[in-house]
Structure formats: structure tokens, C-alpha cells
Design a protein around this motif. Structure first.
Motif, PDB file in Angstrom:
ATOM      1  N   THR A   1       0.910  -1.314  -0.009  1.00 59.10           N
ATOM      2  CA  THR A   1      -0.031  -0.008   0.035  1.00 59.10           C
ATOM      3  C   THR A   1       0.743   1.401  -0.053  1.00 59.10           C
ATOM      4  O   THR A   1       0.693   2.279  -0.724  1.00 59.10           O
ATOM      5  N   VAL A   2       1.955   1.520   0.899  1.00 57.20           N
ATOM      6  CA  VAL A   2       2.684   2.507   0.892  1.00 57.20           C
ATOM      7  C   VAL A   2       3.600   2.726  -0.435  1.00 57.20           C
ATOM      8  O   VAL A   2       3.527   3.925  -0.952  1.00 57.20           O
ATOM      9  N   VAL A   3       4.078   1.687  -0.809  1.00 57.30           N
ATOM     10  CA  VAL A   3       4.813   1.759  -2.131  1.00 57.30           C
ATOM     11  C   VAL A   3       3.950   2.038  -3.328  1.00 57.30           C
ATOM     12  O   VAL A   3       4.192   3.036  -4.443  1.00 57.30           O
ATOM     13  N   GLY A   4       2.717   1.331  -3.375  1.00 62.87           N
ATOM     14  CA  GLY A   4       1.773   1.624  -4.540  1.00 62.87           C
ATOM     15  C   GLY A   4       1.293   3.258  -4.414  1.00 62.87           C
ATOM     16  O   GLY A   4       0.933   3.937  -5.393  1.00 62.87           O
ATOM     17  N   ALA A   5       1.040   3.751  -3.073  1.00 61.93           N
ATOM     18  CA  ALA A   5       0.797   5.162  -3.244  1.00 61.93           C
ATOM     19  C   ALA A   5       1.936   6.046  -3.560  1.00 61.93           C
ATOM     20  O   ALA A   5       1.395   7.023  -4.130  1.00 61.93           O
ATOM     21  N   ILE A   6       3.102   5.614  -3.243  1.00 65.88           N
ATOM     22  CA  ILE A   6       4.290   6.392  -3.537  1.00 65.88           C
ATOM     23  C   ILE A   6       4.330   6.560  -5.264  1.00 65.88           C
ATOM     24  O   ILE A   6       4.646   7.542  -5.843  1.00 65.88           O
ATOM     25  N   VAL A   7       4.098   5.163  -5.796  1.00 59.12           N
ATOM     26  CA  VAL A   7       4.070   5.197  -7.275  1.00 59.12           C
ATOM     27  C   VAL A   7       2.814   5.979  -7.893  1.00 59.12           C
ATOM     28  O   VAL A   7       3.039   6.701  -9.091  1.00 59.12           O
ATOM     29  N   ALA A   8       1.670   5.986  -7.378  1.00 56.22           N
ATOM     30  CA  ALA A   8       0.743   6.841  -7.908  1.00 56.22           C
ATOM     31  C   ALA A   8       1.019   8.077  -7.789  1.00 56.22           C
ATOM     32  O   ALA A   8       0.478   9.042  -8.736  1.00 56.22           O
ATOM     33  N   LYS A   9       1.414   8.676  -6.540  1.00 55.24           N
ATOM     34  CA  LYS A   9       1.555   9.981  -6.495  1.00 55.24           C
ATOM     35  C   LYS A   9       2.630  10.393  -7.520  1.00 55.24           C
ATOM     36  O   LYS A   9       2.517  11.708  -8.175  1.00 55.24           O
ATOM     37  N   ASP A  10       3.755   9.826  -7.777  1.00 56.93           N
ATOM     38  CA  ASP A  10       4.734  10.285  -8.738  1.00 56.93           C
ATOM     39  C   ASP A  10       4.110  10.151 -10.136  1.00 56.93           C
ATOM     40  O   ASP A  10       4.275  11.131 -10.977  1.00 56.93           O
ATOM     41  N   ILE A  11       3.006   9.165 -10.400  1.00 60.69           N
ATOM     42  CA  ILE A  11       2.352   9.344 -11.724  1.00 60.69           C
ATOM     43  C   ILE A  11       1.494  10.318 -11.818  1.00 60.69           C
ATOM     44  O   ILE A  11       1.665  11.244 -12.804  1.00 60.69           O
ATOM     45  N   LEU A  12       1.127  10.886 -10.929  1.00 61.66           N
ATOM     46  CA  LEU A  12      -0.112  11.820 -11.051  1.00 61.66           C
ATOM     47  C   LEU A  12       0.589  13.159 -11.121  1.00 61.66           C
ATOM     48  O   LEU A  12       0.276  14.227 -11.539  1.00 61.66           O
ATOM     49  N   GLU A  13       1.849  13.323 -10.431  1.00 61.04           N
ATOM     50  CA  GLU A  13       2.607  14.617 -10.239  1.00 61.04           C
ATOM     51  C   GLU A  13       3.276  14.749 -11.291  1.00 61.04           C
ATOM     52  O   GLU A  13       3.568  16.179 -11.790  1.00 61.04           O
ATOM     53  N   ASN A  14       3.851  13.689 -12.292  1.00 60.65           N
ATOM     54  CA  ASN A  14       4.890  13.748 -13.376  1.00 60.65           C
ATOM     55  C   ASN A  14       4.409  13.578 -14.594  1.00 60.65           C
ATOM     56  O   ASN A  14       5.006  13.932 -15.534  1.00 60.65           O
ATOM     57  N   TYR A  15       3.083  12.887 -14.674  1.00 57.10           N
ATOM     58  CA  TYR A  15       2.459  12.507 -15.783  1.00 57.10           C
ATOM     59  C   TYR A  15       1.164  13.272 -16.429  1.00 57.10           C
ATOM     60  O   TYR A  15       0.418  12.936 -17.361  1.00 57.10           O
ATOM     61  N   SER A  16       0.560  13.906 -15.375  1.00 57.47           N
ATOM     62  CA  SER A  16      -0.709  14.468 -15.632  1.00 57.47           C
ATOM     63  C   SER A  16      -0.497  15.944 -15.943  1.00 57.47           C
ATOM     64  O   SER A  16       0.608  16.582 -15.544  1.00 57.47           O
ATOM     65  N   SER A  17      -1.422  16.561 -16.897  1.00 57.01           N
ATOM     66  CA  SER A  17      -1.235  18.021 -17.224  1.00 57.01           C
ATOM     67  C   SER A  17      -1.569  18.965 -16.152  1.00 57.01           C
ATOM     68  O   SER A  17      -0.744  20.088 -15.940  1.00 57.01           O
ATOM     69  N   GLU A  18      -2.533  18.721 -15.286  1.00 55.91           N
ATOM     70  CA  GLU A  18      -2.722  19.292 -13.997  1.00 55.91           C
ATOM     71  C   GLU A  18      -2.579  18.483 -12.747  1.00 55.91           C
ATOM     72  O   GLU A  18      -3.013  17.206 -13.062  1.00 55.91           O
ATOM     73  N   PRO A  19      -2.075  18.724 -11.767  1.00 58.23           N
ATOM     74  CA  PRO A  19      -2.234  17.944 -10.711  1.00 58.23           C
ATOM     75  C   PRO A  19      -3.401  17.347 -10.228  1.00 58.23           C
ATOM     76  O   PRO A  19      -4.426  17.919 -10.243  1.00 58.23           O
ATOM     77  N   TRP A  20      -3.443  15.922  -9.858  1.00 57.36           N
ATOM     78  CA  TRP A  20      -4.489  15.436  -9.585  1.00 57.36           C
ATOM     79  C   TRP A  20      -5.610  15.284 -10.545  1.00 57.36           C
ATOM     80  O   TRP A  20      -7.047  15.342 -10.006  1.00 57.36           O
ATOM     81  N   THR A  21      -5.492  15.244 -11.709  1.00 53.88           N
ATOM     82  CA  THR A  21      -6.641  15.145 -13.047  1.00 53.88           C
ATOM     83  C   THR A  21      -6.517  13.903 -13.270  1.00 53.88           C
ATOM     84  O   THR A  21      -5.632  13.146 -13.238  1.00 53.88           O
ATOM     85  N   CYS A  22      -7.433  13.461 -14.130  1.00 52.73           N
ATOM     86  CA  CYS A  22      -7.786  12.312 -14.749  1.00 52.73           C
ATOM     87  C   CYS A  22      -6.479  11.857 -15.824  1.00 52.73           C
ATOM     88  O   CYS A  22      -6.062  12.819 -16.582  1.00 52.73           O
ATOM     89  N   LEU A  23      -5.805  10.880 -16.021  1.00 53.27           N
ATOM     90  CA  LEU A  23      -4.891  10.464 -16.927  1.00 53.27           C
ATOM     91  C   LEU A  23      -5.622   9.900 -18.235  1.00 53.27           C
ATOM     92  O   LEU A  23      -6.401   9.051 -17.895  1.00 53.27           O
ATOM     93  N   THR A  24      -5.213  10.047 -19.369  1.00 57.29           N
ATOM     94  CA  THR A  24      -5.166   9.452 -20.415  1.00 57.29           C
ATOM     95  C   THR A  24      -4.467   8.298 -20.729  1.00 57.29           C
ATOM     96  O   THR A  24      -3.265   8.410 -19.785  1.00 57.29           O
TER      97      THR A  24
END
Length: 151
Positions: A63-86
Motif C-alpha cells: 500500500t505504501v509503495v503503491g501510493a508513492i508510485v501513484a503520487k509520482d504518476i499523478l505529479e509527473n505525468y498529468s497535465s494538471e495535478p490530480w486530474t484524470c490521466l489518459t
């Protein structure tokens, strides 16, 4: 003692094959899970409850590692923070040290659970939900790791 330290340092620094990474990681992880079980089992005496000791640790780590990976994806790969990814293969098919760690961690848990289960709580460790389930997961995760697909 200096010779051993130098050997360990040189061994850690050299490039390793993926299979060697899996074997080393699983050996170390299994040892950690087994020691953790040994310490926690002193307090938990009922076999049915003992069967859940390592499961809880594996769930916490995942859970902790998954949350860190998800946070990294949302911060580095989305156009706006915490938006839906394509759908973007660069995001979803990117292996990292954390995703590899999560895979090795779960394999280690499965191996340690088999070892401890057979010895410590055999009445809770059944053929289908124990041996078959754990072996299938191990085979699947090792294959993913060896094909660089732990993302």
C-alpha cells in the motif's frame, strides 16, 4: 573483516542479471519476513491469527509503495495535478526501482508464507489456497520481473 566488506561492496556494485536480482531480492526479503514473523509470533499465540502476521506486513508495504508510485504518476505525468490521466504507454509501462521492489517484496512474502505456513500453522495452510495459489503467483511475478513488466 575488511576482505568481506570489500567483497560485498564489489559484488553489490557489479551489474547483475535480472534472475540474479530476483534470487538475491527474494532471499533477503524472505529472511526479513521470517524474522518479522518470528518476533510477532511471540505475542500472537493462536495459529489462525499467526497466519495473518506476514499478510498484514505485505499489505502495508504494498500500500505504501503503491501510493508513492501513484503520487509520482499523478505529479509527473498529468497535465494538471490530480486530474484524470489518459492512456499513455510512457506512464503505464514505465518500470522503476519502486515497482521492482514491490514485485520482489510480494514474491518474498509468498515464499516466507509457504515456509512459515507449513511449519507454524499447517491447519491454516491448505493445498489450493496455499501451495497452488502461492506457486502460481510466484511464477507469474517472476515472469513479469524477468520481462521488465513490473510497472
Amino acid at each position: 573483516m575488511g576482505f568481506i566488506a570489500e567483497w560485498v561492496e564489489s559484488w553489490l556494485a557489479r551489474p547483475k542479471s535480472l534472475l540474479e536480482e530476483v534470487c538475491t531480492g527474494v532471499a533477503l526479503g524472505t529472511a526479513v519476513y521470517t524474522v518479522y514473523y518470528g518476533i510477532a509470533a511471540r505475542k500472537i499465540l493462536e495459529p489462525k491469527r499467526r497466519a495473518w502476521i506476514m499478510t498484514c506486513l505485505a499489505a502495508l508495504v504494498s500500500t505504501v509503495v503503491g501510493a508513492i508510485v501513484a503520487k509520482d504518476i499523478l505529479e509527473n505525468y498529468s497535465s494538471e495535478p490530480w486530474t484524470c490521466l489518459t492512456w499513455n504507454p510512457d506512464v503505464w509501462v514505465t518500470e522503476s526501482q519502486l515497482t521492482k521492489f514491490c514485485c520482489i517484496n510480494f514474491i518474498s512474502f509468498l515464499v516466507a508464507d509457504v515456509v512459515c505456513g507449513v511449519i507454524q500453522y499447517p491447519n491454516q495452510f491448505h493445498f489450493l489456497t496455499g501451495w497452488v495459489h502461492h506457486a502460481a503467483y510466484c511464477a507469474f511475478l517472476v515472469r513479469l520481473y524477468l520481462q521488465n513488466l513490473t510497472s
